[in-house]
Design an enzyme around this catalytic site. Structure first.
Site, short mmCIF file in Angstrom:
data_model
loop_
_atom_site.label_atom_id
_atom_site.label_comp_id
_atom_site.label_asym_id
_atom_site.label_seq_id
_atom_site.Cartn_x
_atom_site.Cartn_y
_atom_site.Cartn_z
N GLU A 91 0.98 -1.34 0.00
CA GLU A 91 -0.03 -0.05 0.04
C GLU A 91 0.79 1.38 0.15
O GLU A 91 1.97 1.25 0.48
CB GLU A 91 -0.78 0.03 1.24
N CYS A 104 3.15 8.51 1.39
CA CYS A 104 3.70 7.44 2.76
C CYS A 104 3.86 6.17 1.77
O CYS A 104 2.93 5.62 1.30
CB CYS A 104 2.46 7.53 3.58
N CYS A 111 5.34 -7.36 7.75
CA CYS A 111 6.19 -6.89 8.80
C CYS A 111 6.29 -7.98 10.02
O CYS A 111 5.33 -8.58 10.32
CB CYS A 111 5.61 -5.62 9.44
N CYS A 115 3.62 -5.39 16.26
CA CYS A 115 2.98 -4.50 17.05
C CYS A 115 1.46 -4.91 17.04
O CYS A 115 0.84 -5.06 16.24
CB CYS A 115 3.28 -3.01 16.43
N CYS A 118 -1.48 -3.20 15.03
CA CYS A 118 -1.11 -2.90 13.56
C CYS A 118 -1.61 -3.84 12.69
O CYS A 118 -1.18 -4.93 12.80
CB CYS A 118 0.37 -2.45 13.56
N CYS A 332 -4.14 1.19 8.30
CA CYS A 332 -3.08 1.26 7.62
C CYS A 332 -2.65 -0.41 7.40
O CYS A 332 -2.66 -1.17 8.36
CB CYS A 332 -1.64 1.50 8.52
N1 SAH Z 1 7.57 0.18 11.49
C1 SAH Z 1 7.54 1.80 11.59
C2 SAH Z 1 6.76 2.20 10.30
C3 SAH Z 1 5.56 1.88 9.99
S1 SAH Z 1 4.12 2.03 11.25
C4 SAH Z 1 7.31 2.26 12.58
O1 SAH Z 1 6.87 1.18 13.66
O2 SAH Z 1 7.26 3.43 13.19
C5 SAH Z 1 3.96 3.93 11.00
C6 SAH Z 1 3.19 4.22 12.13
O3 SAH Z 1 1.80 3.78 12.04
C7 SAH Z 1 3.60 3.55 13.55
O4 SAH Z 1 3.88 4.81 14.62
C8 SAH Z 1 2.56 2.79 13.83
O5 SAH Z 1 2.56 2.41 15.36
C9 SAH Z 1 1.44 3.58 13.24
N2 SAH Z 1 0.38 2.59 13.37
C10 SAH Z 1 0.27 1.34 12.97
N3 SAH Z 1 -0.95 0.78 12.97
C11 SAH Z 1 -1.72 1.92 12.99
C12 SAH Z 1 -3.19 1.95 13.47
N4 SAH Z 1 -4.21 0.88 13.29
N5 SAH Z 1 -3.83 3.19 13.90
C13 SAH Z 1 -2.85 4.20 14.11
N6 SAH Z 1 -1.51 4.30 13.85
C14 SAH Z 1 -1.07 2.86 13.19
#
Ligand code: SAH
Length: 341
Positions: A91, A104, A111, A115, A118, A332
C-alpha cells in the site's frame, strides 16, 4: 534473466553501459528517463533506435500494477494497493498539503515487528521490498496523479530499519539530482526503535528526518504493545535518541498512537513528559485507526485534544495527526490484508 536497471545507481549504470560497449554518458540519460516515470526504452527518444532495441533484450524497467485505488472525496487523499511481480501486494498513500504533495510508502511486504494494534504485521513478513519497488511507489503515484511529489514518508507497511540496505539505496536513488532530486530534509523515516540501525542512520543520513514510534514509555506497557521493546527497552532507546540529537543537531519526531483506555490517560501524558524531558523532539499523536482483527479502538478527538493540551502546557511541541481521507480510512495495512491472490 533481464537486469532490472532501476535498481542501479548512476555509477553502476555506467559500468553496465561500458560492458555493453556504450559510452558512459548513456547512464545519466537512462537514469533520468526512468526516474521521470518512463517505463519503456521505446520512449527514450535521445537514445539511438538500435540501442533501445538492444536494451529491450537485456534489461527491464520495473513497474507496479495498480490493483486498487481509493480517492477521498473530501480532500483528494488517495490510497493505492499495488501488485508486485511475485503476487505480493503493498500500500501507498498520497496526500495533498498546502506545502506540497506527500506520499507514505511501504518498505516491506508485511512486517515481523508484531505491534499488537497494527494490521500490517498480522500475517508476518512476506519479504523486503527492493529499492526500485520503493522508488516505483513514488513514480507510479506521480504518474497516476499527474503531479509532483515533494515529500516522502517511509511510514507505510514494514519496518524500514529491518530492510536497511535497500532503504539506503532507495534514499540514494531518490536524492540523485538526475532523478527525483528529492531533498533529504523532505524525507522522513519511521522506526519502531531498532537501536543499532538508529546509530548507523545518524552517520549515514543525518539530514533525513527520523521518527520513532513510542506509544508507551513504561517498559511493561510498551512491551505489551510493541514486542521490539523487549529487545531494545525504553531507557536504552532514549539514550540513543540523545546521542542521535547530539550528533546530528536534529529534532526527533516521536509518534504516539492513542489507544482508548490503554495509553491515553493524563497519567500516561505525565509519564511521557517525564521520560522525554530535555530531549529535542516533536510529539505526533495518532488516534488509533481501529483494525477489525483486534479489539482496540482509537481515542476520541476530545480526549486526544486533552492529552495534547497537557503536553502543550508544559512546552512540549505536539500535534495531533490531521485526519486526511477519513472517508477512505481503512487502517494502515488493511487493504493489503483483504487482498486475495
Ligand atoms: N515500522 C515503522 C513504520 C511503519 S508504522 C514504525 O513502527 O514506526 C507507521 C506508524 O503507524 C507507526 O507509528 C505505527 O505504530 C502506526 N500505526 C500502525 N497501525 C496503526 C493503526 N491501526 N492506527 C494508527 N496508527 C498505526
Amino acid at each position: 534473466m533481464k537486469s532490472n536497471i532501476k535498481e542501479m545507481n548512476i555509477k553502476e549504470l555506467k559500468v553496465f553501459f561500458q560492458n555493453m560497449g556504450e559510452p558512459s554518458f548513456r547512464a545519466k540519460q537512462v537514469f533520468s528517463w526512468m526516474h521521470r516515470g518512463i517505463f519503456s526504452f521505446e520512449e527514450m527518444t535521445n537514445l539511438p533506435k538500435n540501442l533501445r532495441e538492444k536494451l529491450d533484450e537485456v534489461a527491464e524497467i520495473s513497474h507496479l500494477e495498480i490493483l486498487k485505488r481509493q480517492i477521498s472525496k473530501k480532500d483528494g487523499t488517495r490510497k493505492y494497493l499495488f501488485g508486485l511481480h511475485d503476487g505480493n501486494a503493498i500500500e501507498s498513500v498520497y496526500m495533498q498539503y498546502k506545502h506540497g504533495n506527500s506520499i507514505c510508502i511501504s518498505s516491506q511486504a508485511g512486517c515481523r515487528m508484531g505491534c499488537r494494534f497494527c494490521a500490517s504485521t498480522i500475517n508476518g513478513l512476506q519479504r523486503n521490498l527492493t529499492a526500485s519497488e520503493m522508488v516505483d511507489q513514488i513514480l507510479m503515484v506521480e504518474k497516476d496523479t499527474a503531479s509532483r511529489i515533494s515529500n516522502v514518508v517511509v511510514m507505510g507497511t514494514g519496518e524500514p530499519f529491518d530492510n536497511y540496505e535497500n532503504l539506503c539505496r532507495f534514499l540514494e536513488l531518490i536524492h540523485d539530482k538526475d532523478g527525483l532530486n528529492m531533498g533529504l530534509r523532505n524525507i522522513t523515516v519511521s522506526t519502531c526503535g531498532i537501536i543499532p540501525k538508529i546509530k548507523e542512520f545518524a552517520k549515514d543520513y543525518p539530514q533525513v528526518n527520523l521518527a520513532i514510534s513510542l506509544h508507551a514509555v513504561e517498559d511493561n506497557a510498551r512491551s505489551k504493545l510493541m514486542p521490539i521493546n523487549q529487545r531494545y527497552p525504553m531507557d536504552d532507546l532514549l539514550q540513543v535518541c540523545r546521542e542521535y540529537i547530539q550528533q546530528t543537531g536534529r529534532r526527533i519526531t516521536f509518534e504516539y498512537t492513542l489507544v482508548a483506555g490503554v495509553n491515553d490517560t493524563p497519567k500516561h501524558a505525565q509519564q511521557l513528559m517525564s521520560k522525554l524531558a530535555g530531549i529535542l523532539c516533536h510529539i505526533n499523536l495518532i488516534p488509533l485507526n481501529a483494525v477489525k482483527e483486534n479489539q482496540w479502538t482509537g481515542t476520541r478527538r476530545e480526549a486526544a485534544e486533552q492529552f495534547a493540551e497537557i503536553l502543550d502546557k508544559k512546552g512540549f511541541p505536539v500535534t495531533i495527526r490531521r485526519e486526511l481521507g477519513s472517508d477512505i480510512s481503512a487502517a494502515c495495512g488493511q487493504l493489503r490484508l483483504n487482498q486475495k491472490y
